[in-house]
Enzyme design. Structure first.
Site, PDB file in Angstrom:
ATOM      1  N   GLY A   1       0.785  -1.237   0.000  1.00  8.95           N
ATOM      2  CA  GLY A   1       0.000   0.000   0.000  1.00  8.95           C
ATOM      3  C   GLY A   1       0.810   1.276   0.000  1.00  8.95           C
ATOM      4  O   GLY A   1       0.254   2.352   0.230  1.00  8.95           O
TER       5      GLY A   1
ATOM      6  N   CYS B   1      10.271  -2.171 -10.255  1.00 10.16           N
ATOM      7  CA  CYS B   1      11.529  -1.811  -9.582  1.00 10.16           C
ATOM      8  C   CYS B   1      12.631  -2.679 -10.185  1.00 10.16           C
ATOM      9  O   CYS B   1      13.299  -3.420  -9.479  1.00 10.16           O
ATOM     10  CB  CYS B   1      11.422  -1.983  -8.064  1.00 10.16           C
ATOM     11  SG  CYS B   1      10.860  -3.595  -7.526  1.00 10.16           S
TER      12      CYS B   1
HETATM   13  C1  LIG Z   1       5.920  -4.458  -6.444  1.00  7.14           C
HETATM   14  S1  LIG Z   1       4.743  -5.112  -5.368  1.00  7.14           S
HETATM   15  C2  LIG Z   1       3.662  -3.757  -5.167  1.00  7.14           C
HETATM   16  C3  LIG Z   1       4.136  -2.704  -4.214  1.00  7.14           C
HETATM   17  C4  LIG Z   1       3.069  -1.654  -3.949  1.00  7.14           C
HETATM   18  N1  LIG Z   1       2.575  -1.044  -5.157  1.00  7.14           N
HETATM   19  C5  LIG Z   1       3.541  -0.564  -3.014  1.00  7.14           C
HETATM   20  O1  LIG Z   1       3.920   0.506  -3.472  1.00  7.14           O
HETATM   21  O2  LIG Z   1       3.531  -0.791  -1.788  1.00  7.14           O
HETATM   22  C6  LIG Z   1       3.828  -6.128  -6.455  1.00  7.14           C
HETATM   23  C7  LIG Z   1       2.547  -6.665  -5.883  1.00  7.14           C
HETATM   24  O3  LIG Z   1       1.832  -7.299  -6.943  1.00  7.14           O
HETATM   25  C8  LIG Z   1       1.029  -8.303  -6.381  1.00  7.14           C
HETATM   26  N2  LIG Z   1       0.563  -9.149  -7.505  1.00  7.14           N
HETATM   27  C9  LIG Z   1       1.272 -10.050  -8.205  1.00  7.14           C
HETATM   28  N3  LIG Z   1       0.507 -10.590  -9.173  1.00  7.14           N
HETATM   29  C10 LIG Z   1      -0.719  -9.993  -9.087  1.00  7.14           C
HETATM   30  C11 LIG Z   1      -1.941 -10.126  -9.802  1.00  7.14           C
HETATM   31  N4  LIG Z   1      -2.060 -10.977 -10.817  1.00  7.14           N
HETATM   32  N5  LIG Z   1      -2.990  -9.357  -9.418  1.00  7.14           N
HETATM   33  C12 LIG Z   1      -2.890  -8.490  -8.378  1.00  7.14           C
HETATM   34  N6  LIG Z   1      -1.756  -8.345  -7.663  1.00  7.14           N
HETATM   35  C13 LIG Z   1      -0.684  -9.075  -8.013  1.00  7.14           C
HETATM   36  C14 LIG Z   1       1.931  -8.944  -5.364  1.00  7.14           C
HETATM   37  O4  LIG Z   1       1.187  -9.647  -4.382  1.00  7.14           O
HETATM   38  C15 LIG Z   1       2.681  -7.721  -4.801  1.00  7.14           C
HETATM   39  O5  LIG Z   1       2.057  -7.288  -3.620  1.00  7.14           O
END
Ligand SMILES: C[S@@+](CC[C@H](N)C(=O)[O-])C[C@H]1O[C@@H](n2cnc3c(N)ncnc32)[C@H](O)[C@@H]1O
Length: 450
Positions: free
Chosen positions: A272, A388
């Site tokens: 989040g 990232c």
């Molecule tokens: C890079 S992290 C996100 C970090 C977040 N945006 C932040 O700023 O705190 C990527 C996220 O994508 C989620 N994720 C991966 N595949 C997904 C999907 N098909 N649908 C929704 N979320 C997904 C993972 O669980 C992870 O929490």
């Protein structure tokens, strides 16, 4: 919250126990486990010291393994090898340690003797480490021929970074091996970055402004000890990640002036960080979607501390039929799952955990997410795609391919690849300059109006 890599090994815990802990982390990483959950299994009293040693060992692992090969052609059993490599990484690393090399060797041997798994290797470890101390310069010179030892990254990773960034690959690898400072994003609904720096300085905590909303601490410290944590005055977030929310909101706020509240989808939202930033900057309705239910709980906790609200949904972004209400969004943030090759300095295990095939697999997932979410965007709306990662397959190439396949997508002026900027010991960062951040990629895509 990010782990705090700069904490020093605790003085109360004997070094041999911390070495055992760091070796168990290395063993877990070699077994394919991420360091963060592995650290959670470590006794809370030991954790800060173990974390500091494990971070160092993972940053110097290539060199340590090359040295171990010089010292013993056949590795000892895995537990003993992990302990030996941790000790070698600490003995050869450049950073000043709070103990002498001989204390380190004595304590590594003590660590070996105190565990059944390594007891019988104690004299072998002793012999290797003492030989290293005697022949240090010659052994280091022998390992200079190995790129793995010089750059402390797997060979395939070095090759890939070099191919993707032919003129900057060395700077990127060097930055990856540096320590990342603690960077905060100030919650503009509660205070301002300038006021927050003043609050820190009043407590004798050195800090600088960075970017529009950020503050860099000159020395890392536990976030809960910083002023205003419980009151939600800040979040931990790298300066590069702090660009996402402003990039999405910039065009949308100008275009939507005087209209109803913006509807925004944060498609991969957990824990989040960027959802909160969106809500700190604009009065908008944000759907925070993530596939991982446990990570969705962290979105709720983080927003509650910051005094913000979003519609949190657990769901798969590639299956909107399961969660979308059919109303198009003004803006979509796609912070897609990626190799995390841009945040290696904060997660030194990542380079050892990834496999070369991960890049293509993750790029295929990112392409699918982009293509699936695009129809959910209003004409005239904006999608910010970010990862990232420093690999172009997850950045530049991905965005170019998407724009080429979607005639209604306009690739707007975008930051593109931000390469990791390593902090140099003793360097002073000029206020408000983006000289200190992780590697990231940003593309802003606008949907042509019909
Ligand atoms: C890079 S992290 C996100 C970090 C977040 N945006 C932040 O700023 O705190 C990527 C996220 O994508 C989620 N994720 C991966 N595949 C997904 C999907 N098909 N649908 C929704 N979320 C997904 C993972 O669980 C992870 O929490």
């Amino acid at each position: 919250m990010q782990p705090q890599p700069n904490s020093s090994p605790s003085a109360q815990v004997p070094l041999w126990r911390q070495l055992q802990g760091a070796a168990s982390i290395l063993l877990a990483v070699r077994d394919g486990q991420s360091m963060t959950p592995a650290l959670e299994d470590v006794d809370a009293q030991l954790r800060p010291g173990v974390q500091a040693l494990a971070f160092h060992a993972l940053r110097w692992l290539g060199r340590a393994e090359a040295l171990r090969q010089q010292l013993a052609k056949r590795p000892p059993p895995p537990e003993a090898d992990a302990l030996l490599c941790v000790a070698l990484a600490l003995a050869c690393g450049e950073e000043a340690a709070p103990y002498t090399a001989h204390t380190l060797v004595d304590q590594a041997v003590e660590a070996a003797k105190r565990s059944d798994a390594t007891l019988h290797q104690a004299s072998f470890i002793n012999g290797c480490l003492r030989r290293f101390l005697r022949e240090r310069d010659a052994l280091m010179a022998l390992t200079e021929k190995s790129p793995l030892a010089v750059w402390n990254h797997p060979q395939w990773w070095i090759d890939r970074v070099r191919k993707d960034h032919p003129t900057q690959w060395q700077d990127i690898l060097r930055a990856n091996n540096s320590r990342a400072p603690l960077i905060l994003r100030i919650n503009e609904r509660k205070t301002t970055p300038a006021q927050y720096v003043q609050a820190l300085l009043a407590m004798d905590i050195g800090a600088f402004l960075i970017g529009e909303h950020g503050v860099v601490l000159t020395e890392a410290r536990p976030v809960m000890s910083l002023p205003g944590f419980a009151e939600g005055h800040f979040s931990v977030q790298d300066a590069a990640a702090q660009l996402a929310a402003p990039l999405l909101l910039e065009g949308l706020m100008a275009a939507g002036e005087g209209q109803s509240r913006l509807r925004i989808l944060d498609a991969c939202a957990a824990p989040g960080g960027k959802t909160a930033h969106l809500l700190e900057l604009a009065d908008c309705d944000v759907t925070a979607l993530d596939i991982d239910a446990r990570r969705c709980e962290r979105i709720a906790q983080n927003l509650a501390r910051l005094g913000l609200q979003a519609h949190i949904v657990t769901g798969d972004a590639s299956r909107p039929g399961n969660w979308w209400d059919g109303q198009p969004y003004d803006g979509i943030l796609l912070d897609a799952p990626c190799t995390a090759s841009g945040i290696v300095r904060r997660h030194p295990d990542v380079r050892w955990l990834r496999r070369p095939t991960d890049i293509a697999q993750l790029a295929a997932i990112q392409a699918r997410l982009l293509a699936t979410l695009w129809p959910l965007l209003k004409p005239g709306g904006r999608l910010v795609y970010c990862t990232c990662s420093v690999f172009t397959a997850e950045g530049e190439q991905q965005a170019q391919a998407f724009a080429a396949d979607h005639p209604d997508a306009v690739l707007m002026p975008s930051p593109g690849h931000l390469l990791p900027q390593g902090s140099v010991k003793g360097a002073v960062f000029p206020d408000n300059l983006m000289r200190e951040h992780d590697g990231f990629y940003y593309a802003v895509l606008e949907k042509r109006s019909a």
